[in-house]
Design a protein around this motif. Sequence first.
Motif, PDB file in Angstrom:
ATOM      1  N   ASP A  79       4.947   4.268   2.207  1.00 29.17           N
ATOM      2  CA  ASP A  79       4.553   2.871   2.022  1.00 29.17           C
ATOM      3  C   ASP A  79       5.796   2.022   1.734  1.00 29.17           C
ATOM      4  N   LYS A  80       5.610   0.727   1.653  1.00 33.04           N
ATOM      5  CA  LYS A  80       6.731  -0.203   1.485  1.00 33.04           C
ATOM      6  C   LYS A  80       7.481   0.069   0.182  1.00 33.04           C
ATOM      7  N   GLU A  81       6.727   0.305  -0.876  1.00 30.63           N
ATOM      8  CA  GLU A  81       7.342   0.549  -2.187  1.00 30.63           C
ATOM      9  C   GLU A  81       8.258   1.774  -2.143  1.00 30.63           C
ATOM     10  N   SER A  82       7.792   2.844  -1.503  1.00 28.86           N
ATOM     11  CA  SER A  82       8.605   4.064  -1.396  1.00 28.86           C
ATOM     12  C   SER A  82       9.863   3.816  -0.585  1.00 28.86           C
ATOM     13  N   LEU A  83       9.727   3.049   0.502  1.00 32.98           N
ATOM     14  CA  LEU A  83      10.890   2.733   1.318  1.00 32.98           C
ATOM     15  C   LEU A  83      11.904   1.915   0.527  1.00 32.98           C
ATOM     16  N   GLU A  84      11.428   0.876  -0.151  1.00 33.99           N
ATOM     17  CA  GLU A  84      12.338   0.038  -0.929  1.00 33.99           C
ATOM     18  C   GLU A  84      13.058   0.839  -2.006  1.00 33.99           C
ATOM     19  N   LYS A  85      12.334   1.746  -2.647  1.00 27.37           N
ATOM     20  CA  LYS A  85      12.934   2.587  -3.684  1.00 27.37           C
ATOM     21  C   LYS A  85      14.015   3.493  -3.088  1.00 27.37           C
ATOM     22  N   ALA A  86      13.705   4.138  -1.966  1.00 29.01           N
ATOM     23  CA  ALA A  86      14.674   5.027  -1.326  1.00 29.01           C
ATOM     24  C   ALA A  86      15.898   4.249  -0.839  1.00 29.01           C
ATOM     25  N   LEU A  87      15.667   3.058  -0.309  1.00 27.80           N
ATOM     26  CA  LEU A  87      16.778   2.237   0.161  1.00 27.80           C
ATOM     27  C   LEU A  87      17.665   1.802  -1.003  1.00 27.80           C
ATOM     28  N   MET A 125       8.363  -4.123  26.298  1.00 30.95           N
ATOM     29  CA  MET A 125       7.883  -3.117  25.348  1.00 30.95           C
ATOM     30  C   MET A 125       7.752  -3.808  24.000  1.00 30.95           C
ATOM     31  N   ARG A 126       6.678  -3.533  23.308  1.00 33.90           N
ATOM     32  CA  ARG A 126       6.484  -4.054  21.946  1.00 33.90           C
ATOM     33  C   ARG A 126       6.135  -2.867  21.054  1.00 33.90           C
ATOM     34  N   TYR A 127       6.900  -2.721  19.989  1.00 34.33           N
ATOM     35  CA  TYR A 127       6.658  -1.654  19.020  1.00 34.33           C
ATOM     36  C   TYR A 127       6.218  -2.280  17.711  1.00 34.33           C
ATOM     37  N   ILE A 128       5.072  -1.846  17.225  1.00 34.07           N
ATOM     38  CA  ILE A 128       4.562  -2.316  15.942  1.00 34.07           C
ATOM     39  C   ILE A 128       4.634  -1.141  14.978  1.00 34.07           C
ATOM     40  N   TYR A 129       5.493  -1.285  13.980  1.00 32.50           N
ATOM     41  CA  TYR A 129       5.685  -0.242  12.974  1.00 32.50           C
ATOM     42  C   TYR A 129       4.872  -0.611  11.747  1.00 32.50           C
ATOM     43  N   GLU A 130       4.065   0.341  11.286  1.00 35.46           N
ATOM     44  CA  GLU A 130       3.229   0.114  10.101  1.00 35.46           C
ATOM     45  C   GLU A 130       3.484   1.199   9.076  1.00 35.46           C
ATOM     46  N   PHE A 131       3.355   0.795   7.811  1.00 30.35           N
ATOM     47  CA  PHE A 131       3.438   1.769   6.727  1.00 30.35           C
ATOM     48  C   PHE A 131       2.178   2.626   6.730  1.00 30.35           C
ATOM     49  N   VAL A 132       2.207   3.699   5.983  1.00 32.36           N
ATOM     50  CA  VAL A 132       1.093   4.637   5.932  1.00 32.36           C
ATOM     51  C   VAL A 132      -0.209   3.968   5.476  1.00 32.36           C
ATOM     52  N   ASP A 133      -0.097   2.907   4.678  1.00 28.40           N
ATOM     53  CA  ASP A 133      -1.288   2.212   4.190  1.00 28.40           C
ATOM     54  C   ASP A 133      -1.781   1.119   5.142  1.00 28.40           C
ATOM     55  N   GLY A 134      -1.125   0.981   6.314  1.00 33.08           N
ATOM     56  CA  GLY A 134      -1.551   0.001   7.302  1.00 33.08           C
ATOM     57  C   GLY A 134      -0.812  -1.327   7.239  1.00 33.08           C
ATOM     58  N   GLU A 135      -0.022  -1.554   6.200  1.00 29.20           N
ATOM     59  CA  GLU A 135       0.748  -2.797   6.104  1.00 29.20           C
ATOM     60  C   GLU A 135       1.823  -2.798   7.192  1.00 29.20           C
TER      61      GLU A 135
END
Length: 148
Positions: A79-87, A125-135
């Motif tokens: 999820d976004k929170e996990s990504l921000e923390k890892a970054l 081409m269009r790529y839509i990247y979503e977090f595991v929670d759908g955000e």
Amino acid sequence: MKIIIAICFVLAQFPLSLLAVETDRCVGESQKEDICLEAKTIAGEIAKQLPLIMSDNMIWESVLAIENTIQGHLRLSYDKESLEKALAESGSDIETAKSAMYYAAHAVCTEGSPTRSFIDMGGAMRYIYEFVDGEEFLTVNVDQCEQS
């Protein structure tokens, strides 16, 4: 009464103008290919391989053709929170991660690839990247490849 007739005339012309726009998107720029049919064909081939594990943290879940565009939906395993923390722990930030994903998506422009040929003919081409929670994390549109 003349105003009502004029409005009806304008409304009657509206769907025809939409059809003209769709037709323009569906005819390839250089070779006059039916690029929308090509998008459907490529999307169909990709769909046969889905879900596709792109990495330990990303799965390509679905694909569809929208006019001249092949749209892929990719799900990240965090999820976004996990990504921000890892970054933050690595000394990076969300914009740097988005930039990296943007450049990775442009790999479809690799010289000689079928997707590059498709884009060069007027496809996208269009790529839509979503977090595991759908955000939604990021959407990348690739409708042009730089000439090499």
